[in-house]
Design an enzyme around this catalytic site. Structure first.
Site, mmCIF file in Angstrom:
data_model
loop_
_atom_site.group_PDB
_atom_site.id
_atom_site.type_symbol
_atom_site.label_atom_id
_atom_site.label_comp_id
_atom_site.label_asym_id
_atom_site.label_seq_id
_atom_site.Cartn_x
_atom_site.Cartn_y
_atom_site.Cartn_z
ATOM 1 N N GLY A 81 0.817 -1.218 0.000
ATOM 2 C CA GLY A 81 0.000 0.000 0.000
ATOM 3 C C GLY A 81 0.846 1.261 0.000
ATOM 4 N N ALA A 82 1.801 1.323 0.921
ATOM 5 C CA ALA A 82 2.595 2.534 1.058
ATOM 6 C C ALA A 82 3.749 2.260 2.008
ATOM 7 C CB ALA A 82 1.741 3.668 1.626
ATOM 8 N N GLU A 93 6.562 4.170 4.914
ATOM 9 C CA GLU A 93 6.705 5.325 5.810
ATOM 10 C C GLU A 93 8.098 5.927 5.855
ATOM 11 O OE1 GLU A 93 6.162 2.088 6.865
ATOM 12 O OE2 GLU A 93 7.325 1.645 8.671
ATOM 13 N N HIS A 122 -1.950 6.124 8.531
ATOM 14 C CA HIS A 122 -1.078 5.045 9.010
ATOM 15 C C HIS A 122 0.397 5.399 8.771
ATOM 16 C CE1 HIS A 122 -0.103 0.728 9.788
ATOM 17 N NE2 HIS A 122 0.904 1.009 8.980
ATOM 18 N N GLU A 123 0.708 5.760 7.537
ATOM 19 C CA GLU A 123 2.125 6.052 7.227
ATOM 20 C C GLU A 123 2.603 7.277 7.986
ATOM 21 O OE1 GLU A 123 3.417 3.601 5.850
ATOM 22 O OE2 GLU A 123 1.550 2.740 5.083
#
Ligand code: B3K
Ligand code: ZN
Length: 881
Positions: free
Chosen positions: A281-282, A284, A317-318
């Site tokens: 998804g991504a 951080e 979230h990130e």
């Protein structure tokens, strides 16, 4: 000198060494601190799409807290060094061990410089430095940095990074890295360069760079202590109009984290880059988050309400990782849940505040039950803090993430939100700038929140979803609640100890429909009995309200009590649960053959009555109504059986849907009509209306397919949002109707230039109820727009298919073959993504014998293939057990 070709190590040419047949098992208890500290790292990149030169300079010093070593091991994966110098002197007494470079070091501190080359265009694994749509980007977590440079690629080695990038300006006009941009300049012959410095020490997995032809939506955020942060969301220029929601989500996240957890951002810039080829998804990375386009780009015509919520949740979230993950990172990868479980809890609480607590909680539990519960009851079960792995990428699981979040949520439930916050404050204070462990978190909670977590620690070490058997007896004026827990055996853990299980309960008076207050019962021993006085009549028990513990509740409960709770429970989750239990109980009994026709009809009538009441209940908002209308998933139903028959479950579930669709046709058509007439706004009311609009259609399609096809086609044609259009197309895709083909063609033509929407087009067909879904998937795999190298596209076809029970579990095994073929084709290209398709086949032990044999045979076929990646090897061998 190309020293890689003249190795002086006594073992001969390292490149000739065979990869071990069985990748080594890494154990949590073998952890040892790294013998060297790396206070500073300088990386210089001469960027090219198919050849990038990387010069790495490491300042190293002996780690006083580690066992001394006369060598330094720098991890590498597929790298060869063009030159190696130590303190300015070329060295040749190095050796290779697998992909790692080992150098002798004699003094207390040294400076090591190594030059390597990588080919981003050839990097189909999408780990390390790779090319996507003409741009360059990185993904380093967990062990991707070693594909860029020789380095101690482990999360407990923290270093401050300075990064210089140089390249052709026309090709890569924008150059980004972690931290702050400290200098830029123009070179000769159209070249330019930029230097970035990140003042915060970080592990290598948080390193990132991006180079490409990108534009930014810019904004700013002023933190609680007055720091002005420049925000940028970087995308291809044509995508810029679709970045507003992402930016709003980012600002909301920054504010919420200050208000709720007291966390303030700590750099002058925060950049997000959207990339269309991405394994997850991504990510951080410090100050430079890299995102899958799916979690950045949105407008009402191309993104569903679910997509909007997903973007808000993933951006949060990130961003939240900046504290839970980056400022306090993990000592080793066994501690992954320390950052992931905690950050999932933080993003769930954020989304509850943004989107509504009740519905968000229901959605989160649905994900837990349909993904994590099966993981916990299958061959891949592991504790939230695993004890061993061969490939860490295989442990980015629903257990580590979602169950990890549930474990922390239980601490919050037991402590209360205020004390929990004191615990997290203490954790951040104590461990800021450190690589910490789950144990550190638990200690902070004990000291900060005042909890005794001695026994609770078992939640970190024991796998398996606990089962709680519940019974309620009544005599005189006393109701007696009996609770009994068992934690099932899992691979490597045959015997388990009881764990503390916090259960919110309430006892309802069945005449007044009210209860006298909730209580938190903590079941710590194997069994517990509690007596409640003052009940002249047997009360109705509502238990595990709010899903206060991630357990499965087993109890004898009457249909009348469930109907009562579905109508009266003031805890929205418990109300949803009662509806689910009503349907689960009925379908499990039907599939087990324990209901005759009369009992079946009585069960259907009870469910129809409850559903009708839900449709008519004016106190409900549509969002909640939509949840209450949803039938339990086939995966969740299968979980109720020791050995499930997917064909039977599917048939009974569809038959129930059809019966409900017929019994409530008038109510459903009216509901659909009302929802369709509502303005297509993006607010809560509009979202709720769209949810019930498609829910109504789903039942109608089962009950009266011809009528539903017409209504769905009209919904499709009139749609002002992707939510309505996709909902209608999803229903049409499952019907053999004249309206189906035309709308599928229209959808493709309308959105052919938008990769994210074409992903939906693939997924809708692969997950459809159409009897020919397998043939459709085979044809779609040959479609010119299908591309195995793009993870979003591969997942859109095959993950949707693997989650489509009637097609994946086709009785002749064709579905299993298709997924196994996919795994074998994808493994050499992108092992991390390939291995993600193994778990659906790994369920074989819990499936009826004929299908189980076919599933197992496919796993064996994969296992017998030469040259499997470590990722797929580990998942397949664990699945075969
Ligand atoms: N930390 C990353 C996941 C990395 C996965 C590597 N296989 C994204 C996240 O959980 O926030
Ligand atoms: Zn995360």
């Amino acid at each position: 000198m190309d020293i890689a070709r003249t190795p002086s190590n006594p073992d001969g040419n390292p490149e000739m060494a065979d990869a071990p047949a069985v990748p080594p098992l890494i154990r949590r208890l073998d952890y040892k601190p790294y013998p060297w500290l790396v206070p500073a790292t300088r990386l210089e990149f001469d960027l090219g799409i198919d050849d990038t030169r990387v010069t790495t300079t490491l300042s190293v010093a002996r780690n006083p807290d580690a066992e001394p070593s006369d060598t330094i091991r720098l991890n590498g994966d597929g790298l060869t060094a063009e030159s190696i110098t130590v303190d300015g002197q070329a060295v040749n007494d190095w050796s290779m061990d697998g992909g790692d470079l080992v150098l002798p070091l004699t003094d207390d501190a040294h400076e090591i410089t190594i030059v390597t080359h990588v080919n981003p265009a050839a990097n189909s694994q999408l780990m390390g430095l790779y090319a996507s749509n003409g741009m360059l980007c990185t993904q380093c977590e967990a062990e991707g940095f070693r594909r860029i440079a020789f380095f101690p690629d482990r999360p407990d080695v923290l270093s401050t990074y300075t990064v210089r990038m140089e390249c052709a300006k026309a090709q890569f006009p924008v150059l980004l890295a972690n931290g702050n941009n400290v200098a830029t300049g123009e070179g000769e012959a159209g070249r330019h360069w930029a230097e970035w410095h990140d003042p915060w020490p970080k592990p290598s997995y948080l390193f990132a760079l991006v180079a490409g032809d990108l534009v930014a939506r810019k904004d700013s955020f002023t933190t609680m202590n007055g720091r002005k942060v420049e925000l940028g969301i970087w995308v291809r220029s044509e995508d810029l109009p679709r970045t507003e929601h992402a930016m709003e989500s980012l600002k909301k996240s920054m504010k919420w984290d200050e208000e709720t957890f007291g966390r303030e951002y700590d750099l002058d810039v925060f950049n997000i880059v959207a990339v269309s080829d991405f394994n997850m998804g991504a990510m951080e990375n410090k100050g430079l988050n890299v995102f899958n386009t799916k979690y950045v780009l949105a407008d009402p015509d191309t993104a569903t309400d679910g997509d909007y919520d997903g973007i808000e949740g993933v951006i949060a979230h990130e961003y939240f990782h900046n504290w839970s993950g980056n400022r306090v990172t993990c000592r080793d990868w066994f501690q992954l849940s320390l950052k992931e479980g905690f950050t999932v809890l933080r993003d769930q609480l954020f989304s509850q505040d943004m989107q509504g607590e009740a519905v968000k909680r229901i959605e989160d539990v649905r994900v837990l039950r349909s993904v994590q519960f099966p993981e916990d009851s299958g061959p891949l079960a592991h504790p939230i803090r695993p004890d061993s792995f061969r490939e860490i990428s295989n442990f980015y699981t629903a257990t580590v993430y979602n169950k990890g979040a549930e474990v922390l949520r239980m601490m919050r439930t037991m402590a209360g939100p205020r004390a929990f916050r004191q615990g997290t404050d203490l954790y951040f204070d104590r461990h800021d700038g450190e690589a910490a462990t789950c144990e550190d978190f638990v200690c902070s909670m004990e000291d900060g929140a005042g909890l005794d977590l001695k026994q609770f620690r078992l939640w970190y070490s024991q796998a398996g979803t606990p089962k709680v058997e519940v019974s309620l007896a009544h005599e005189g004026e006393t109701a007696t609640l009996r609770l009994k827990q068992t934690v099932p055996p899992t691979p490597d853990q045959p015997a388990k100890q009881p764990m503390p299980i916090p259960l919110w309960i309430a006892l309802f008076d069945r005449d007044t429909g009210k209860h006298g207050g909730e209580q938190l019962v903590i079941l710590s021993d194997a069994e517990k009995t509690i007596a409640f006085d003052g009940f002249a009549k047997p009360p109705v028990l509502s238990i595990n309200r709010g899903f206060s513990a991630p357990v499965s509740i087993e109890r004898e409960v009457s249909t009348d009590d469930l109907v009562f709770l579905a109508a009266n429970d003031d805890d929205p989750f418990a109300r949803y649960e009662a509806m689910q239990d009503l349907v689960v109980g009925h379908l499990v009994a039907l599939c087990s053959g324990s209901l005759d026709d009369t009992a079946r009809d009585a069960g259907r009538n009870a469910i129809a009555g409850a559903l009708k009441a839900v449709i008519a209940d004016e106190t409900l908002d549509d969002s909640m109504r939509g949840e209450l209308m949803m039938l339990p998933s086939q995966t969740y139903l299968a979980e109720q059986f020791l050995v499930a028959d997917p064909g039977r479950i599917h048939a009974e579930r569809e038959a129930l849907k059809a019966a409900l669709g017929q019994a409530l046709e008038g109510d459903l058509v009216a509901l659909h009509g009302r929802a369709s007439a509502q303005p297509a706004t993006l607010d809560h009311a509009g979202k709720g209306a769209r949810k019930v609009q498609t829910q109504a259609l789903v039942f109608l399609a089962a009950g009266n397919p011809e009528r539903a096809a017409k209504i769905a086609a009209a919904q499709y044609d009139a749609a002002e949002t992707m939510t309505s259009r996709q909902g209608a197309l999803m229903v049409l895709a499952g019907l053999s109707s004249a309206e189906r083909t035309g709308r599928l063609i229209d959808f493709y033509n309308r959105y052919r230039d938008n990769a994210l929407v074409i992903d939906k087009w693939f997924a809708i067909q692969a997950s459809s109820l159409h009897p020919d879904a397998i043939e459709h998937v085979k044809a779609l795999a040959e479609h010119p727009d299908f591309n195995l190298r793009n993870p979003n596209r591969a997942r859109s076809l095959y993950m949707a298919f693997a989650g489509n029970p009637h097609a994946f579990h086709a009785a002749d095994g064709e579905g299993y073959r298709l997924v196994a073929d996919l795994i074998l084709a994808l493994d050499p290209i992108n092992p991390q993504t390939a291995a993600r398709f193994v778990p659906p086949l790994g369920r074989w032990r819990r499936i009826e014998p004929k299908r189980a044999a076919l599933m197992r045979a496919e796993l064996e076929r994969i296992a017998a293939t030469d040259g499997l990646s470590r990722d797929t090897f580990e998942q397949v061998t664990r699945s075969l057990g």
